[in-house]
Design a protein around this motif. Structure first.
Motif, PDB file in Angstrom:
ATOM      1  N   ASP A 198     -16.982  92.221  69.222  1.00 17.87           N
ATOM      2  CA  ASP A 198     -18.115  91.496  68.827  1.00 17.87           C
ATOM      3  C   ASP A 198     -19.005  91.603  70.101  1.00 17.87           C
ATOM      4  O   ASP A 198     -19.203  91.370  70.649  1.00 17.87           O
ATOM      5  N   ASP A 199     -20.525  91.064  69.037  1.00 21.68           N
ATOM      6  CA  ASP A 199     -21.586  90.729  70.112  1.00 21.68           C
ATOM      7  C   ASP A 199     -20.964  89.300  70.360  1.00 21.68           C
ATOM      8  O   ASP A 199     -20.615  88.245  69.312  1.00 21.68           O
ATOM      9  N   ALA A 200     -21.602  88.822  71.621  1.00 22.86           N
ATOM     10  CA  ALA A 200     -21.647  87.275  71.823  1.00 22.86           C
ATOM     11  C   ALA A 200     -22.748  87.102  72.042  1.00 22.86           C
ATOM     12  O   ALA A 200     -23.737  87.666  72.914  1.00 22.86           O
ATOM     13  N   ASP A 201     -23.811  85.160  71.635  1.00 22.09           N
ATOM     14  CA  ASP A 201     -24.790  85.226  72.376  1.00 22.09           C
ATOM     15  C   ASP A 201     -24.922  84.609  73.835  1.00 22.09           C
ATOM     16  O   ASP A 201     -25.878  85.329  74.290  1.00 22.09           O
ATOM     17  N   ILE A 202     -24.280  84.034  74.083  1.00 25.57           N
ATOM     18  CA  ILE A 202     -23.562  84.023  75.874  1.00 25.57           C
ATOM     19  C   ILE A 202     -21.862  83.592  76.333  1.00 25.57           C
ATOM     20  O   ILE A 202     -21.373  83.138  75.368  1.00 25.57           O
ATOM     21  N   ILE A 203     -22.142  84.356  77.830  1.00 29.03           N
ATOM     22  CA  ILE A 203     -21.110  83.699  77.845  1.00 29.03           C
ATOM     23  C   ILE A 203     -20.682  82.875  79.509  1.00 29.03           C
ATOM     24  O   ILE A 203     -21.718  83.322  79.755  1.00 29.03           O
ATOM     25  N   GLU A 204     -19.714  81.870  79.426  1.00 30.06           N
ATOM     26  CA  GLU A 204     -19.988  81.638  80.909  1.00 30.06           C
ATOM     27  C   GLU A 204     -18.934  82.123  81.628  1.00 30.06           C
ATOM     28  O   GLU A 204     -17.175  82.766  81.054  1.00 30.06           O
ATOM     29  N   GLU A 205     -19.679  82.350  82.443  1.00 30.83           N
ATOM     30  CA  GLU A 205     -18.953  83.068  84.058  1.00 30.83           C
ATOM     31  C   GLU A 205     -17.559  82.509  84.836  1.00 30.83           C
ATOM     32  O   GLU A 205     -17.633  81.284  84.868  1.00 30.83           O
ATOM     33  N   GLY A 206     -16.548  83.004  84.813  1.00 34.99           N
ATOM     34  CA  GLY A 206     -15.349  82.157  85.256  1.00 34.99           C
ATOM     35  C   GLY A 206     -14.458  81.923  84.325  1.00 34.99           C
ATOM     36  O   GLY A 206     -13.719  82.191  83.849  1.00 34.99           O
ATOM     37  N   THR A 207     -15.156  81.497  82.716  1.00 36.62           N
ATOM     38  CA  THR A 207     -14.462  80.345  81.972  1.00 36.62           C
ATOM     39  C   THR A 207     -13.947  81.558  81.135  1.00 36.62           C
ATOM     40  O   THR A 207     -12.869  81.799  80.232  1.00 36.62           O
ATOM     41  N   LEU A 208     -15.073  82.045  81.071  1.00 36.63           N
ATOM     42  CA  LEU A 208     -14.934  83.394  79.432  1.00 36.63           C
ATOM     43  C   LEU A 208     -15.657  82.354  78.319  1.00 36.63           C
ATOM     44  O   LEU A 208     -15.145  82.919  76.881  1.00 36.63           O
ATOM     45  N   ASN A 209     -15.641  81.165  78.494  1.00 30.49           N
ATOM     46  CA  ASN A 209     -16.098  80.704  77.345  1.00 30.49           C
ATOM     47  C   ASN A 209     -17.510  80.748  76.730  1.00 30.49           C
ATOM     48  O   ASN A 209     -17.807  81.831  77.360  1.00 30.49           O
ATOM     49  N   ALA A 210     -17.205  81.391  75.197  1.00 29.91           N
ATOM     50  CA  ALA A 210     -18.368  82.056  74.579  1.00 29.91           C
ATOM     51  C   ALA A 210     -19.421  81.071  73.481  1.00 29.91           C
ATOM     52  O   ALA A 210     -18.125  80.558  73.284  1.00 29.91           O
ATOM     53  N   TYR A 262     -24.156  86.961  80.385  1.00 32.85           N
ATOM     54  CA  TYR A 262     -22.753  86.234  81.440  1.00 32.85           C
ATOM     55  C   TYR A 262     -23.397  85.697  82.278  1.00 32.85           C
ATOM     56  O   TYR A 262     -23.949  86.086  83.206  1.00 32.85           O
ATOM     57  N   THR A 263     -23.254  84.115  82.756  1.00 36.48           N
ATOM     58  CA  THR A 263     -24.164  83.740  82.901  1.00 36.48           C
ATOM     59  C   THR A 263     -23.318  82.393  83.898  1.00 36.48           C
ATOM     60  O   THR A 263     -21.953  81.706  82.801  1.00 36.48           O
ATOM     61  N   ARG A 264     -23.226  81.648  84.391  1.00 37.42           N
ATOM     62  CA  ARG A 264     -22.908  80.905  85.255  1.00 37.42           C
ATOM     63  C   ARG A 264     -23.586  79.685  84.802  1.00 37.42           C
ATOM     64  O   ARG A 264     -23.721  77.754  84.932  1.00 37.42           O
ATOM     65  N   ASP A 265     -25.298  79.261  84.486  1.00 41.73           N
ATOM     66  CA  ASP A 265     -26.204  78.418  84.042  1.00 41.73           C
ATOM     67  C   ASP A 265     -26.069  78.722  82.809  1.00 41.73           C
ATOM     68  O   ASP A 265     -27.093  79.322  82.087  1.00 41.73           O
ATOM     69  N   LEU A 266     -25.346  77.560  82.027  1.00 36.36           N
ATOM     70  CA  LEU A 266     -25.641  77.672  80.382  1.00 36.36           C
ATOM     71  C   LEU A 266     -26.581  76.663  79.911  1.00 36.36           C
ATOM     72  O   LEU A 266     -26.918  75.887  80.255  1.00 36.36           O
ATOM     73  N   ASP A 267     -27.028  77.185  78.560  1.00 32.58           N
ATOM     74  CA  ASP A 267     -28.498  76.688  77.797  1.00 32.58           C
ATOM     75  C   ASP A 267     -28.327  76.705  76.733  1.00 32.58           C
ATOM     76  O   ASP A 267     -27.554  77.763  76.367  1.00 32.58           O
ATOM     77  N   GLY A 268     -29.606  76.570  76.193  1.00 33.56           N
ATOM     78  CA  GLY A 268     -29.845  77.372  74.962  1.00 33.56           C
ATOM     79  C   GLY A 268     -28.940  75.631  73.964  1.00 33.56           C
ATOM     80  O   GLY A 268     -28.912  74.615  73.746  1.00 33.56           O
ATOM     81  N   SER A 269     -28.555  76.226  72.593  1.00 34.08           N
ATOM     82  CA  SER A 269     -28.194  76.078  72.017  1.00 34.08           C
ATOM     83  C   SER A 269     -26.248  76.069  71.398  1.00 34.08           C
ATOM     84  O   SER A 269     -26.312  77.403  71.201  1.00 34.08           O
ATOM     85  N   VAL A 270     -25.647  75.037  71.025  1.00 29.72           N
ATOM     86  CA  VAL A 270     -24.599  75.438  70.406  1.00 29.72           C
ATOM     87  C   VAL A 270     -24.761  75.186  68.017  1.00 29.72           C
ATOM     88  O   VAL A 270     -24.812  74.180  67.836  1.00 29.72           O
ATOM     89  N   PRO A 271     -24.402  76.385  67.693  1.00 28.82           N
ATOM     90  CA  PRO A 271     -24.963  76.155  66.236  1.00 28.82           C
ATOM     91  C   PRO A 271     -22.587  75.524  65.691  1.00 28.82           C
ATOM     92  O   PRO A 271     -22.215  75.523  66.330  1.00 28.82           O
ATOM     93  N   VAL A 272     -23.122  74.642  65.115  1.00 31.39           N
ATOM     94  CA  VAL A 272     -22.254  74.162  64.620  1.00 31.39           C
ATOM     95  C   VAL A 272     -22.249  73.862  62.252  1.00 31.39           C
ATOM     96  O   VAL A 272     -23.324  73.784  62.011  1.00 31.39           O
ATOM     97  N   LEU A 273     -21.499  74.353  61.818  1.00 30.82           N
ATOM     98  CA  LEU A 273     -20.985  74.233  60.563  1.00 30.82           C
ATOM     99  C   LEU A 273     -20.666  73.040  60.830  1.00 30.82           C
ATOM    100  O   LEU A 273     -19.935  72.193  60.644  1.00 30.82           O
TER     101      LEU A 273
END
Length: 250
Positions: free
Chosen positions: A128-140, A175-186
């Motif tokens: 799948d595609d991901a909107d953003i992935i946190e460098e190191g932890t791979l939280n997506a 793929y970044t260490r500086d996370l920004d933007g939004s987190v969608p929630v249902l």
């Protein structure tokens, strides 16, 4: 984009985010992946994504597999390449489980046999595609984009979670260490405002909570046409006004 690269991130499994307010009917589209070293590709963005898509198929898809087919540009390239490998005879007896209408359409054009997702279905691999992935932890984070007609975020997330192996295909800037933007929630429609207020209190001063609209201007209440998913949920976009310091905070 000059200087960009593309990567795929393999994982044996993923687990849903842990947050106390999940017990109140909240379902986040955020997922957490175990740490893994990304594989970078060539310098130009479009060729990079194609190369990453090819590597994903060649490294993980085997004959006889049930494969979850993601949505987005990179996933579309992987679907096209998977169909090509099947036509060449390199892969046989593949069954695709599409995550969206667009991925189903792309798979049909590529000659990939399709089946519907069911809760008890064994999925061998998914991409799948991901909107953003946190460098190191791979939280997506997934789910920021506008939904395709008939697309179900819950089904998409279920396919991703069910797969025995998973790969996200992303560009270097995602793929970044500086996370920004939004987190969608249902969130359930019936008590959405109560849940939105709870989230707002949780991130007071760090984020705004807006209900996503189907069209027109967005706003805290979702404008004149608030989005309702096919399962009857609203999407709350938790828009961070400062960097996201801990994407996996409990």
């Amino acid at each position: 984009m000059a200087g960009a690269s593309a990567s795929f991130f393999p994982a044996q499994h993923i687990s849903p985010i842990r947050r106390n307010i999940l017990s109140r009917g909240l379902s986040s589209v955020r997922t957490r992946l175990p740490t893994s070293k990304p594989m970078a590709c060539a310098p130009d963005a479009a060729p990079d994504l194609l190369q990453a898509a090819k590597l994903t198929v060649d490294n993980y898809v085997r004959s006889g597999m049930v494969v979850g087919l993601g949505s987005g540009h990179a996933s579309g390239l992987a679907i096209q390449y998977l169909g090509k490998r099947m036509r060449e005879g390199a892969l046989k007896d593949i069954v695709g489980i599409p995550m969206s209408v667009s991925s189903a359409s792309e798979a049909a054009k590529s000659g990939i046999p399709l089946d519907h997702y069911e809760d008890n279905l064994q999925i061998d691999f998914a991409f799948d595609d991901a909107d953003i992935i946190e460098e190191g932890t791979l939280n997506a984070v997934i789910g920021r984009q506008k939904l395709d007609g008939g697309e179900s975020i819950i089904q998409k997330k279920s396919i991703v979670k069910t797969a025995s192996k998973l790969a996200f295909i992303v560009s270097d800037k995602q793929y970044t260490r500086d996370l920004d933007g939004s987190v969608p929630v249902l969130v359930n429609c019936g008590n959405w405002m109560e849940t939105a207020e709870e989230i707002d209190d949780l991130f007071l001063g760090d984020a705004e909570v807006w209900r996503r609209p189907t069209s027109g201007h967005a706003g805290p209440l979702g404008g004149n046409f608030p989005l309702v998913t096919k399962e009857g949920h609203h999407i709350l976009d938790v828009i961070f006004t400062s960097p996201i310091l801990d994407l996996d905070a409990p």
